[in-house]
Write a protein that holds these residues in place. Structure first.
Motif, mmCIF file in Angstrom:
data_model
loop_
_atom_site.group_PDB
_atom_site.id
_atom_site.type_symbol
_atom_site.label_atom_id
_atom_site.label_comp_id
_atom_site.label_asym_id
_atom_site.label_seq_id
_atom_site.Cartn_x
_atom_site.Cartn_y
_atom_site.Cartn_z
ATOM 1 N N ASN A 1 40.351 34.226 29.417
ATOM 2 C CA ASN A 1 40.477 35.175 30.522
ATOM 3 C C ASN A 1 40.859 36.554 30.015
ATOM 4 O OD1 ASN A 1 39.785 33.535 32.584
ATOM 5 N ND2 ASN A 1 41.877 32.969 33.140
ATOM 6 N N MET B 1 37.844 38.163 28.505
ATOM 7 C CA MET B 1 36.796 38.556 29.451
ATOM 8 C C MET B 1 37.251 39.690 30.357
ATOM 9 S SD MET B 1 34.460 36.852 28.323
ATOM 10 C CE MET B 1 33.231 37.490 29.428
ATOM 11 N N ILE B 2 38.535 39.662 30.732
ATOM 12 C CA ILE B 2 39.054 40.777 31.544
ATOM 13 C C ILE B 2 38.921 42.075 30.771
ATOM 14 C CG2 ILE B 2 41.164 41.797 32.461
ATOM 15 C CD1 ILE B 2 42.044 38.894 33.118
ATOM 16 N N ALA C 1 35.242 43.089 30.563
ATOM 17 C CA ALA C 1 34.745 43.611 31.840
ATOM 18 C C ALA C 1 35.305 45.006 32.099
ATOM 19 C CB ALA C 1 35.131 42.670 32.981
ATOM 20 N N SER C 2 36.587 45.168 31.856
ATOM 21 C CA SER C 2 37.207 46.477 32.079
ATOM 22 C C SER C 2 36.576 47.522 31.171
ATOM 23 C CB SER C 2 38.710 46.405 31.806
ATOM 24 O OG SER C 2 39.298 45.426 32.618
ATOM 25 N N TYR D 1 34.026 46.632 39.026
ATOM 26 C CA TYR D 1 34.703 45.639 38.186
ATOM 27 C C TYR D 1 34.251 44.231 38.568
ATOM 28 C CZ TYR D 1 38.367 42.909 36.017
ATOM 29 O OH TYR D 1 39.041 41.991 35.285
ATOM 30 N N SER E 1 32.071 41.736 36.327
ATOM 31 C CA SER E 1 32.658 40.436 36.025
ATOM 32 C C SER E 1 31.720 39.307 36.432
ATOM 33 C CB SER E 1 33.985 40.277 36.772
ATOM 34 O OG SER E 1 34.880 41.265 36.361
ATOM 35 N N ASN E 2 31.120 39.425 37.603
ATOM 36 C CA ASN E 2 30.222 38.376 38.069
ATOM 37 C C ASN E 2 29.007 38.241 37.161
ATOM 38 O OD1 ASN E 2 31.950 38.096 40.148
ATOM 39 N ND2 ASN E 2 30.639 39.020 41.699
ATOM 40 N N SER F 1 32.509 34.275 33.348
ATOM 41 C CA SER F 1 32.915 35.354 34.237
ATOM 42 C C SER F 1 34.425 35.280 34.434
ATOM 43 C CB SER F 1 32.246 35.210 35.599
ATOM 44 O OG SER F 1 30.913 35.599 35.518
ATOM 45 N N PRO F 2 35.121 36.391 34.306
ATOM 46 C CA PRO F 2 36.553 36.325 34.612
ATOM 47 C C PRO F 2 36.790 35.950 36.071
ATOM 48 C CG PRO F 2 35.862 38.589 34.142
ATOM 49 C CD PRO F 2 34.723 37.706 33.792
ATOM 50 N N THR F 3 35.821 36.276 36.924
ATOM 51 C CA THR F 3 35.990 35.954 38.341
ATOM 52 C C THR F 3 35.685 34.492 38.640
ATOM 53 O OG1 THR F 3 33.813 36.955 38.532
ATOM 54 C CG2 THR F 3 35.668 38.201 39.402
ATOM 55 N N GLN G 1 45.765 40.632 34.200
ATOM 56 C CA GLN G 1 44.724 41.130 35.112
ATOM 57 C C GLN G 1 45.224 42.334 35.905
ATOM 58 O OE1 GLN G 1 41.204 40.203 36.344
ATOM 59 N NE2 GLN G 1 41.892 42.261 36.798
#
Lengths: 244, 176
Positions: free
Chosen positions: A19, A22-23, A26-27, A85, A89-90, A108-110, B26
């Motif tokens: 996570n 991936m966060i 994505a960021s 974001y 992420s998706n 995906s982080p989501t 997060q």
């Protein structure tokens, strides 16, 4: 589909390294996209600036459809960042997933309820914050007894239900999409263990549904990013508008 | 394991740990991202969009102003044209009137001149006539004296006398 997660403990807190990675990715993508698209700003927009301005107008449209611009204008940056974001992420989990050992690294982080619920709680926290800030503590509290006093318990339940559905809707859609993609990928590859013939059959059988489902996942990911932003603005407007 | 994985999601996998670290990470990442894109991307973008809005508004108001000015100028020109047209009409009218008056003047002057000439001619004719009559009278008287002296000079027959008179009369006529 039940891979483990690379969890480590640090200062009493448990971190899922996948996570975290991936966060961060994505960021970074959102940041780079945003900065690149606004690097050379011109009055006559060209190329990617056009696209970003279109996104901004789109978010403006979302905000305008839920509240008037005087109160809603300050949420434009939040909405822009949220939609980009979540969209990025998706999309991250769609092209592939990477599994190292038994741990799932690239996704995906989501597709993790912790992440989506964090976003949802953050958004709901913001709605309460702006509710108190813009209507005063009294006006904010009064909101729980409107239109009638006995609505109070329902309103309390509604707050929790909104938070839960906001986060879990996003998580469910993306997680389900990734599970099915994983299953199809398994169908395409796992047959080779039994022999070349069954492997080819599995691959051929998986191609069409794989393509279809990836296309659909792109659609779902886009829609979910839009819905999350839309609902954010709706909840905020419930808290901050004077006529509610 | 499978059930727990679905029910509790990835958070609970690998033992029932609650991933507080993910939440904090997060949250922090999102806030950092928000601050960064606000500073480096959306802020300038909003600035340029506002600037464009301003520019368009300015252009529109400038266009409106220039249009109003053009309308004013047009009205002025139209007014000017109208006045010059009436002025020209007046000038023509005046000239016509003046010409008319001049014509009248000339005609009346010519008429007067003609009248005067006629008058003087008439007077001259009368004078001449009188002069002629006087001369004739003189002639007649001298002739009659002459005739009388001739008659007295010789006794004539009546026929001779007549002949003589005619002769003298003829003579007198020729002299005239």
């Amino acid at each position: 589909m039940n891979h483990g997660a690379p969890i480590v403990e640090f200062m009493g807190l448990y971190f899922n390294l996948a996570n975290i990675m991936m966060i961060t990715i994505a960021s970074l993508i959102v940041f780079i996209l945003a900065v690149v698209s606004t690097r050379r700003l011109e009055l006559k927009p060209t190329g990617i600036q056009n696209f970003t301005e279109w996104v901004m107008d789109f978010v403006k449209g979302i905000i305008n459809s839920t509240m008037d611009w005087n109160t809603g204008g300050r949420f434009l940056i939040l909405g822009m960042t949220l939609i980009m974001y979540i969209f990025v992420s998706n999309m991250l989990g769609l092209p592939f997933s990477i599994i190292v050992g038994h741990d799932l690294w690239w996704k995906s982080p989501t597709a993790d309820p912790v992440i989506t619920m964090t976003l949802a709680v953050m958004v709901m926290g913001l709605t309460h914050y702006y509710g108190v800030k813009m209507k005063g503590a009294k006006g904010y509290a009064k909101g729980y007894f409107e239109p009638m006093g006995f609505m109070f318990p329902l309103k309390i339940v509604e707050e929790f239900a909104n938070t839960l559905t906001l986060g879990l809707r996003l998580y469910g859609n993306i997680y389900a999409g990734e599970i099915l993609l994983g299953l199809l990928a398994g169908l395409a590859t796992s047959g080779y263990a039994n022999g070349f013939g069954s492997g080819i059959a599995g691959t051929l059988g998986a191609i069409v549904p794989m393509l279809a489902w990836q296309g659909f996942s792109v659609f779902v990911g886009t829609i979910q990013a839009f819905i999350f932003t839309m609902l954010t603005m709706v909840f905020i407007s419930h808290k901050v508008s004077q006529d509610h | 394991m499978l059930t727990s994985g679905y029910v509790l999601g990835a958070a609970a996998e690998g033992g029932l740990h609650f991933n507080g670290g993910d939440i904090i990470f997060q949250l922090v990442m999102f806030i950092i991202l928000l601050a960064l894109v606000k500073k480096f991307a959306w802020g300038p973008l909003m600035g340029i969009m506002k600037e464009r809005e301003q520019l368009i508004a300015n252009e529109i108001s400038a266009a409106e102003a220039s249009r109003a000015e053009a309308g004013k100028l047009l009205e002025e020109q139209r007014e000017l044209l109208k006045t010059s047209r009436t002025e020209a009409g007046q000038l023509i009218e005046n000239a016509k009137k003046q010409g008319e008056a001049q014509r009248e003047d000339i005609i009346s002057a010519a008429r007067a001149e003609a009248e005067r000439l006629k008058e003087s001619a008439k007077r001259e004719i009368v004078q001449e006539k009188e002069k002629a009559v006087a001369a004739l009278r003189d002639q007649v008287s001298s002739l009659s004296v002459l005739i009388a002296s001739k008659v007295i000079e010789k006794e004539l027959s009546e026929a001779d006398q007549e002949k003589l008179i005619n002769e003298y009369l003829q003579e007198a006529g020729e002299e005239r």
